[in-house]
Every structure is written in C-alpha cells, then in structure tokens.
Write a protein that holds these residues in place. Structure first.
Motif, PDB file in Angstrom:
ATOM      1  N   ILE A 174       2.185   4.803   9.730  1.00 47.37           N
ATOM      2  CA  ILE A 174       1.158   3.917   9.167  1.00 47.37           C
ATOM      3  C   ILE A 174       1.289   2.519   9.754  1.00 47.37           C
ATOM      4  CG2 ILE A 174       0.227   2.925   7.043  1.00 47.37           C
ATOM      5  CD1 ILE A 174       1.370   5.373   5.564  1.00 47.37           C
TER       6      ILE A 174
ATOM      7  N   SER B 122       3.019   7.750   0.171  1.00 53.09           N
ATOM      8  CA  SER B 122       3.134   7.738   1.631  1.00 53.09           C
ATOM      9  C   SER B 122       4.519   8.155   2.130  1.00 53.09           C
ATOM     10  CB  SER B 122       2.784   6.346   2.174  1.00 53.09           C
ATOM     11  OG  SER B 122       3.492   5.343   1.468  1.00 53.09           O
TER      12      SER B 122
ATOM     13  N   PHE C 134      -7.445  12.746   1.543  1.00 44.32           N
ATOM     14  CA  PHE C 134      -6.507  11.745   2.038  1.00 44.32           C
ATOM     15  C   PHE C 134      -7.055  11.009   3.253  1.00 44.32           C
ATOM     16  CE2 PHE C 134      -3.471  14.068  -0.579  1.00 44.32           C
ATOM     17  CZ  PHE C 134      -2.784  13.018  -1.158  1.00 44.32           C
TER      18      PHE C 134
ATOM     19  N   PHE D  45       0.844  -1.192   0.000  1.00 42.87           N
ATOM     20  CA  PHE D  45       0.000   0.000   0.000  1.00 42.87           C
ATOM     21  C   PHE D  45       0.880   1.243   0.000  1.00 42.87           C
ATOM     22  CE2 PHE D  45      -2.512  -3.388   1.669  1.00 42.87           C
ATOM     23  CZ  PHE D  45      -3.815  -3.136   1.263  1.00 42.87           C
TER      24      PHE D  45
ATOM     25  N   SER E 298      -0.911   4.585  -0.310  1.00 38.42           N
ATOM     26  CA  SER E 298      -1.780   5.678   0.151  1.00 38.42           C
ATOM     27  C   SER E 298      -1.798   6.861  -0.810  1.00 38.42           C
ATOM     28  CB  SER E 298      -1.336   6.141   1.544  1.00 38.42           C
ATOM     29  OG  SER E 298      -1.245   5.063   2.433  1.00 38.42           O
TER      30      SER E 298
ATOM     31  N   VAL F 106      -8.825   8.108   1.862  1.00 40.63           N
ATOM     32  CA  VAL F 106      -7.904   7.125   1.282  1.00 40.63           C
ATOM     33  C   VAL F 106      -7.279   6.266   2.383  1.00 40.63           C
ATOM     34  CG1 VAL F 106      -5.744   6.833  -0.005  1.00 40.63           C
ATOM     35  CG2 VAL F 106      -7.421   8.542  -0.742  1.00 40.63           C
ATOM     36  N   TYR F 107      -6.799   6.913   3.438  1.00 36.68           N
ATOM     37  CA  TYR F 107      -6.177   6.168   4.530  1.00 36.68           C
ATOM     38  C   TYR F 107      -7.203   5.268   5.226  1.00 36.68           C
ATOM     39  CZ  TYR F 107      -1.566   8.374   4.379  1.00 36.68           C
ATOM     40  OH  TYR F 107      -0.295   8.770   4.016  1.00 36.68           O
TER      41      TYR F 107
ATOM     42  N   GLU G 221      -7.869   2.262   2.991  1.00 37.98           N
ATOM     43  CA  GLU G 221      -6.760   1.302   2.964  1.00 37.98           C
ATOM     44  C   GLU G 221      -6.705   0.507   4.262  1.00 37.98           C
ATOM     45  OE1 GLU G 221      -2.988   2.800   1.741  1.00 37.98           O
ATOM     46  OE2 GLU G 221      -3.665   3.075  -0.338  1.00 37.98           O
TER      47      GLU G 221
END
Length: 293
Positions: free
Chosen positions: A57, A51, A16, A4, A6, A19-20, A23
């Motif tokens: 993360i 990212s 975003f 991933f 991001s 998106v995060y 994911e």
C-alpha cells in the motif's frame, strides 16, 4: 496525519477494490489539503480485511503523491523475513523519493502467529534480531549476521533507501520496550503514560541521542459532526466494531503485549460519561474537534 486500515466490516461490506480505490482518492485529497503524513497499519486474518500488506500500500501511495510522508503504525516484524522487509521498504522509499517512516512492533494476537506458523514465544527474539538485520542492511555496507533466526553472509542491499539514515520507529507500551527504542535512537509509536516518556527520554540521553530530535506518535480516534448527538449516532457503530476486534485480540492474548482483556460496552453505552473504553475517542461538534487538536 491520518491513518488508514482498508477495512470493510460485514454491516457495511463493499468490494475491497472499491475500498482501496476510495482510500487512495482520500489520500490524494488529504495531501492537497496539507496533511503531513499518511499512516498505515497491519493485522492478519481479520474478517473485515484489516490491511495485511502495508509495504504494498505504501508503494501505491508513494507513486501517486509528491509530498506527504508515509508511515507504518505499525508493521509486525516477527511475522516477516527481515531481509525481504528491508528490500521492500528500500524500494518503496526509492519510489517515494525518500518519504517513508517505517515503524515496527512485536505483535501479540495469537491467531496471527499461528497463521504464519511462528511460535508466539519467539515474538521478542524475532523482533530484536529483525531490527538488527534492517539496520545492518540499510547501512549500505556488506552485512553479515549470526543469530537464532537469521544467518546472513555478506549481504548487501541494492538499491539502498533514498534516506540516509533511514528513519526507524518502534512501537512500545512497556518500560523495556521504550528503553529499547531510546537505546537505538528510534522514534516512538504509542506513548500514553508520562513515566514511559521519561523512560524513553532517559534511554535516549544515556545512549548519546538528543531527545529534542526524537519524534513520538500518538494515535487518537475522532469524529466531528454538526452536533455532538449526530457525531455519536454516526460514529458509535464503527467505534464499537473497531474496539470489538481489538478486544478479541486482547482477550486471546491475555493482555500480553497489547490491550488488556475485558469487554466492550454495548454500542448504546459508548458515549456515557465516565465510561471506561479501550480508546478515548474525541466525538462531537467542531468545538470538541478543535479542543482535542
């Protein structure tokens, strides 16, 4: 495993935060389906948001999963203070209960080094010293070091990682790089040529490491749909964007440490037989998916 990054490129731009969140939801689902490892990847100052903060993360993934391992393919070590990286990864390993697979590379994109105010000429020396610092701090013993970039006096990392020893992965695509990984007994990110694997395994043996215990990761891009035509129609614009970003990095670097300079074919030409691409994606129906695996 799955990787991933991001990203949300302009043609498909979304907030975003969405998106995060999406994911992380996919990662939870992947763990439930039996995926073994989630891989994260790092770049900086990219318009699509590639990212830039993989340890952050990783800690988020660690807190919401129970089994899946979390790897870096890879963290650009010369851009960071290795003492801070050692502490952050140790803490994330504690949060995960010992499920991190940290991987490190030198980086090669000039704009990233410029943005951090670090001379590109220092990428190798910072990388080598950074690895020394990581390994020394993760040992759990008071650690002193005198180098060009690091001057440590009796530093001791607390808390230590859960894993002992902490796994180490090194990204390398040249003979000196893979030999360095073998000398350190590190796992290897990114072997494509048989001669590089031979160099790696030879270095492992020469320095007392068992090649049978070493791990090698290869990254492959793929997309499966009901038919091959549908798969290419769906994937081509996204593959073209991804290749274009990497090609821009490569052209700026002159091919030093990364992909070679060149041009990405037009999006409509990506699927032509024999087309030379930066990556060789597996795109097609379920049969090509099974064949590639």
């Amino acid at each position: 495993g799955l990787m991933f990054s991001s990203r949300t490129p302009a043609p498909w731009r979304r907030p975003f935060a969405e998106v995060y969140a999406d994911e992380l939801a996919v990662i939870r689902r992947a763990e439930a389906l039996g995926v073994d490892t989630i891989w994260l990847t790092e770049h900086h100052f990219v318009d699509d948001g590639y990212s830039p903060s993989v340890v952050t993360i990783a800690a988020a993934i660690a807190a919401m999963t129970e089994r899946v391992r979390i790897g870096f393919n890879l963290l650009l070590l010369p851009l960071h203070n290795a003492v801070r990286v050692a502490e952050d990864i140790a803490t994330a390993d504690v949060i995960s209960g010992g499920r991190l697979d940290p991987g490190f590379g030198q980086g090669y994109a000039p704009h990233e080094f410029a943005g951090y105010g670090i001379p590109l000429s220092e990428r190798l020396s910072r990388f080598v010293e950074g690895l020394d610092v990581l390994r020394g701090l993760w040992s759990g013993e008071p650690f002193s070091y005198e180098g060009r970039h690091y001057h440590l006096d009796n530093a001791r990392l607390v808390p230590r990682p859960v894993q002992d020893p902490m796994p180490l992965w090194i990204g390398a695509t040249t003979s000196p790089g893979v030999r360095r990984a073998g000398r350190l007994g590190a796992n290897l990110l990114g072997v494509g040529a048989a001669v590089l694997q031979q160099d790696y395994e030879g270095a492992l043996r020469r320095h007392g490491h068992d090649p049978a215990a070493a791990k090698i990761l290869q990254l492959h891009w793929g997309h499966v749909a009901a038919t091959t035509d549908e798969a290419w129609d769906e994937a081509s614009p996204h593959l073209h964007h991804m290749m274009s970003v990497y090609q821009e990095f490569a052209n700026a670097s002159g091919g030093q440490g990364g992909p070679q300079p060149g041009q990405v074919p037009p999006v409509e030409d990506l699927r032509k037989p024999g087309q030379r691409l930066m990556f060789r994606p597996a795109v097609g129906d379920a049969e090509i998916g099974r064949a590639h695996v």
